[in-house]
Scaffold this active site. Structure first.
Site, short mmCIF file in Angstrom:
data_model
loop_
_atom_site.label_atom_id
_atom_site.label_comp_id
_atom_site.label_asym_id
_atom_site.label_seq_id
_atom_site.Cartn_x
_atom_site.Cartn_y
_atom_site.Cartn_z
N ASP A 189 0.87 -1.18 0.00
CA ASP A 189 0.00 0.00 0.00
C ASP A 189 0.91 1.23 0.00
O ASP A 189 1.37 1.69 1.04
CB ASP A 189 -0.90 -0.02 1.23
N GLU A 233 1.58 2.66 13.16
CA GLU A 233 0.55 2.56 12.12
C GLU A 233 -0.60 1.80 12.76
O GLU A 233 -0.72 0.60 12.63
CB GLU A 233 1.10 1.84 10.88
N GLU A 275 -10.31 -2.12 15.69
CA GLU A 275 -9.23 -2.87 16.33
C GLU A 275 -8.69 -2.17 17.58
O GLU A 275 -7.95 -2.77 18.35
CB GLU A 275 -8.07 -3.19 15.37
N HIS A 332 -5.40 -0.06 1.39
CA HIS A 332 -5.97 -1.30 1.94
C HIS A 332 -7.06 -1.01 2.96
O HIS A 332 -7.80 -1.91 3.37
CB HIS A 332 -4.87 -2.17 2.57
#
Length: 488
Positions: A207, A300, A309, A436
């Site tokens: 990506d 990240e 998440e 992504h």
């Protein structure tokens, strides 16, 4: 019309990154969605139904069951199916819960001492305690009573009931560490295992918008990193750690719990950076760093809908514990935006499809399909409103509690059509190079006719799933409609 959310993530000192048009980014590996939103058949008469576990009133049986699932994490449909309850068994269960779920010590029989000369009985209620204690909560006791009721069905249903929370102030995550930090290693194993395979890291590395933005920020701002101590939270293959080392950091510490860190160690040695990059396997909430403070934290951490998440929770934990005064977290600012989408073809494919399936009516399936948020790449020409920012996040100042929020929004419609969805993006809108992260789409069961120039007003509420704090519930109040979606 439907709604879509867009997210933007950036650092103040980063120059704009223009990614060239590239090939479609492959789909992320989707985790199995075990929580099916299925409903028992019920008539559609407008009746008032009281929740089994609180005073919430709903307009139908199915709406009450959804409330029990979303707010209290009790899936009564699954209980009925698992234990093969017939109509009589179901009636007995409902009546038992409504009858027996009271504070369990109301009876005078509990005036009889359980222990002879029990010292605690002699203290009475006027005692003082030098240590801080949590507020007494009758609802928590009631929740334990309900948990006991469900444990009578079977041990695994009992585990489900242990996650029952009857108000927002009780349950996992109420401590200073936060819900993610309080997860046991076995509870969080699936999350870290998903990052142990090379394929997801290959996808992220390929990506270019993502990876080159981090690289350009560090390489174009060497004065920010020169002779600094850097912490990389969730380092994966170590790519950000190595960028930081080459940008001039004197020491970089990468932390990751997944098995990929062993490959990262080999990668660091292969690039002769082991003298400046130290990798540690473990959760950031549990490891001990070789330094007391760091100057910079990089990570990240962004997920679908930016917050999926809940990895930002771990970054904030590291910030509060390790970041030196005057230090900074990068990326430092993020925004979540909402836009309306008009895509009749997509709505037909996902929602209207169930009205007639090979000559059979399957419209009841919409109740299972609609509440699931969809992550996909949208066509730029399907946007029918200007994006509206619903939340801005300053990673150097935001608190854990601010990651659950509600926000009013107003979408200015640019095209006359039917609004069918809502979308989220991380500098990943449909107008720019694909990433992504794609966009997060919230399908509306019934499209809303809109006209150019009209303003579509609503409210969005984001909160963690109490049973699984890495997943999210997103609720829209829009055009006399209220719908809760799950992202898991």
């Amino acid at each position: 019309m439907y709604l879509s959310v867009l997210t933007d993530t950036f650092a103040d000192t980063v120059t704009d990154h223009d990614g060239g048009a590239g090939d479609d980014v492959p789909d992320l590996s989707d985790s199995d969605n075990e929580e099916q939103w299925q409903w028992m058949e019920a008539n559609d008469n407008n009746v008032q139904v009281t929740c089994l576990f609180c005073d919430k009133m709903s307009n139908s049986g199915p709406e009450t069951l959804q409330h029990c699932l979303v707010e209290h994490q009790v899936d009564l449909v699954e209980v009925v199916k698992k234990h093969k309850l017939d109509d009589y068994g179901y009636i007995k269960m409902i009546n038992y819960i409504r009858t027996e779920c009271s504070i369990p010590w109301e009876s005078d029989e509990y005036m009889r001492p359980a222990l002879q000369d029990d010292p605690l009985l002699q203290i009475g209620t006027g005692f003082h305690c030098s240590t801080q204690r949590p507020p007494f909560n009758h609802e928590q006791i009631k929740g334990n009573c309900i948990a006991g009721i469900f444990r009578m069905f079977s041990p695994d249903v009992g585990l489900l009931a242990q996650g029952l929370v009857l108000n927002a102030d009780v349950g996992r995550g109420t401590g200073s560490l936060g819900a993610v930090a309080e997860l046991r290693e076995d509870e969080d194993e699936a999350y870290f295992s998903s990052y142990g395979h090379y394929s997801i890291h290959e996808e992220m590395l390929k990506d270019k918008v993502r990876t080159e933005s981090y690289r350009d920020f560090m390489y174009l701002n060497p004065e920010v990193f020169k002779d600094k101590v850097v912490l990389d939270v969730g380092c994966g293959t170590g790519i950000l750690s190595m960028f930081a080392a080459r940008a001039g950091a004197k020491m970089v510490i990468g932390v990751d719990q997944s098995e990929i860190i062993y490959q990262a160690m080999d990668i660091v040695r292969s690039n002769q950076l082991q003298d400046r990059v130290t990798l540690i396997k473990g959760r950031i909430e549990e490891v001990k760093l070789p330094v007391e403070k760091v100057d910079i934290i990089i990570s990240e951490w962004m997920g679908y809908f930016l917050l999926f998440e809940s990895m930002l929770d771990s970054v904030l934990y590291a910030r509060d514990l390790y970041l030196a005064e005057g230090g900074s977290v990068y990326p430092d600012r993020c925004t979540i935006s909402l836009a309306a989408v008009g895509d009749t073809e997509k709505h037909q494919d996902r929602i209207a499809f169930w009205d007639d399936v090979y000559g059979f009516k399957m419209a009841c399936m919409k109740r299972a399909v609609v509440p699931e948020a969809v992550v996909q790449v949208l066509k730029p020409d399907t946007l029918i409103s200007k994006p509206a920012v619903i939340q801005g996040i300053d990673c150097n100042a935001v608190s854990l509690s601010e990651l659950e929020f509600a926000s009013d929004f107003c979408l200015k419609i640019t095209d006359s059509t039917d609004c069918t969805v809502s979308r989220v993006m991380f500098s990943t809108g449909p107008q720019v190079t694909k990433t992504h992260w794609k966009q997060t789409v919230f399908l509306l069961e019934n499209p809303i006719p809109v006209q150019a120039g009209e303003e579509l007003q609503g409210r969005i509420t984001i909160r963690k799933n109490k049973k699984d704090p890495r997943s999210l519930f997103i609720t829209f109040d829009l055009h006399d409609m209220k719908q809760t979606y799950s992202l898991q």
